[in-house]
Design an enzyme around this catalytic site. Sequence first.
Site, PDB file in Angstrom:
ATOM      1  N   GLU A 178      54.133  41.106  42.597  1.00 50.14           N
ATOM      2  CA  GLU A 178      53.269  40.146  41.898  1.00 50.14           C
ATOM      3  C   GLU A 178      52.528  39.261  42.885  1.00 50.14           C
ATOM      4  OE1 GLU A 178      54.818  37.597  38.661  1.00 50.14           O
ATOM      5  OE2 GLU A 178      56.425  39.056  38.494  1.00 50.14           O
ATOM      6  N   LYS A 184      51.281  35.541  30.576  1.00 49.32           N
ATOM      7  CA  LYS A 184      52.193  34.465  30.167  1.00 49.32           C
ATOM      8  C   LYS A 184      51.484  33.641  29.105  1.00 49.32           C
ATOM      9  CE  LYS A 184      54.460  34.060  34.637  1.00 49.32           C
ATOM     10  NZ  LYS A 184      54.462  33.347  35.933  1.00 49.32           N
ATOM     11  N   ASP A 238      49.227  37.870  38.651  1.00 48.44           N
ATOM     12  CA  ASP A 238      49.853  36.821  37.830  1.00 48.44           C
ATOM     13  C   ASP A 238      48.969  35.571  37.834  1.00 48.44           C
ATOM     14  OD1 ASP A 238      51.413  35.050  36.462  1.00 48.44           O
ATOM     15  OD2 ASP A 238      53.149  35.155  37.774  1.00 48.44           O
ATOM     16  N   ASP A 254      57.801  39.004  44.057  1.00 46.29           N
ATOM     17  CA  ASP A 254      56.735  38.089  43.655  1.00 46.29           C
ATOM     18  C   ASP A 254      56.483  37.098  44.789  1.00 46.29           C
ATOM     19  OD1 ASP A 254      54.981  36.364  42.473  1.00 46.29           O
ATOM     20  OD2 ASP A 254      56.230  35.891  40.734  1.00 46.29           O
ATOM     21  N   LYS A 297      61.865  36.328  44.526  1.00 46.58           N
ATOM     22  CA  LYS A 297      60.756  35.496  44.977  1.00 46.58           C
ATOM     23  C   LYS A 297      60.635  35.572  46.496  1.00 46.58           C
ATOM     24  CE  LYS A 297      59.409  33.538  41.072  1.00 46.58           C
ATOM     25  NZ  LYS A 297      58.037  33.773  40.538  1.00 46.58           N
TER      26      LYS A 297
HETATM   27 MG    MG Z   1      54.749  35.630  39.143  1.00 47.69          MG
END
Ligand code: MG
Length: 370
Positions: A219, A268, A244, A193, A165
């Site tokens: 991402e 997702k 995303d 991401d 992240k």
């Molecule tokens: Mg993501």
Amino acid sequence: MKQAPKITSVDIYKSYIELKEPFRIAIMEIRSAQSLFIRINTDTGLYGTGEANPTWGITGETQAISLAGASDLAKIILRKHPLDIETRIRELSGFLVHNSTLRSGFDMALYDLLGKVSGLPLYAVLGGGKRSFWTDNTIGISEPDDMATKAVAYKNQGFKAIKVKLGETTDRDIERIRKIRKAIGEKLPIRIDANQGWDYQTAVNVLKALEPMRIEYCEQPIARWDYENMRRIRQNTSIAIMADESLFDHHDAFKLATMGCCDYFNIKLAKAGGIHTALKINAIAEGAGIHCMVGCMMETRLGLTAAAHLVSSRPNICYADLDGHMALKEDPVIGGAEYNAGEINLPDTPGHGADIDGAFLKRCERMTVK
Ligand code: MG
């Protein structure tokens, strides 16, 4: 079928599981997983179970919001045929727009039920085969040295890809990846991401600097609504871009594909509203030559198992980021996907094959709509 089954009641359970440690991403910090478990009961004695794990900073849903909506959605499907999923999903999404995570809990329960009634595992219900595959493991934002230590631990546990992240400042984010790459060596792919944390220029600067560091993809570099600049970022770096937060449903998928904003989609269930729409997104992706990943929120292994069946059933889904449960202090799930480090194997039991332990459910507040 002799007689179509009918939905007799819907149980809604309020779950609370602490995380092993706070999980920080660019736009929010998560300390606990507050899922709702949705159990759809029928007059056949069979039931389906779904999980909705609200992530307020991404879908605008908290557990309290979802709980209020859940009783309304339950009333809509009561006494109806659960296997006409096409009609049930249209009713649910027609009544309650957005709230995709809550709707995904109902969708998951309906597909679980379809598998149980037909006696088939979910991947087969979806018309697909069974394949084992790998998930990465994700490192939240913290001090660069701490993140490098975690990356080494994941490597030693046998993970084949590490997700990191980012989404803070240019220098700090570059330092994070430099330290991680140095600590784990050249071989393991790193996925990054930014969770919308950068603006256009920061994204281009960071990605340019990271190009030599074997980054598999990035991402959501910028704000979810900024499709035009996502397209420009993609043109200005050799690192593949994955949408995303910009991608919830099939309408978003169509727009992102048409505009050429990204190389990959992160599907997702919690954003798509469930499997029904996730399949549409993947179909649009395949038509546009885009491969998909299936990602997750902080679901237990039940929600992740349903997502894993989707991955298994569609070869166009080439990546999986199904590691949410690894951050939880407790695993209340019986059956379901087995994890061997990052390798995921699915059960052959009918439906998604996962259920919540009865003792755990007893501890949860319950609401029944009948
Ligand atoms: Mg993501």
